[in-house]
Scaffold this motif. Sequence first.
Motif: not given
Length: 194
Positions: A86-90
Amino acid sequence: LLDLRGNIPSFFYISDGKLHDVHALDMLMPEAGAIYVVDRAYSAPTDRTTGILCDQTISLDGNDSRRDCSKHLRRIRFKDPESGKPLVFITNNFILPAATICALYKSRWQVEFFFKWIKQRLRIKQFYGTSENAVKTQIWIAVSVYVLVAIVKKHLEMDASLYTLLQILSVTLFEKILLHQALDAGGNMFAPRK
């Protein structure tokens, strides 16, 4: 900063390893219509089959981050189909679809590949000076060589890799031979693409 239209640096700054990407943003001259993606940095409906796990509007709650960034941001959680991680982008972009934001971040990985290529292929075997200026100068020379060879490769529409071109050029550097003759000696792989 890589221009993804050719994976050629359009901005390059050499710092110590402690400088975070976000602190270099003030050095850039933003280009109209460009989207800048940096490293580290209410829920909308999502289609989980696309890998988008969530698309949220958030606000930062740390003392310094709340002071430095008081506006709402967008947080997209994505499951990479290749690694399963899982990757989180802001982002501050609320207009583009979540899948496009994820694709932009994936494009940003080209910067990592560029540096890996530089480290593996343009080895600086010996520093001729150890002052900060001498080291930076030698790194700039290595990057300049990369850019020049990339320009020649694109201009001549060659299929050969940049590494192969650099090897041929390093062997024929001090020979009096035309560039196209040196490259033609390698056979068909240096022929222009049709």
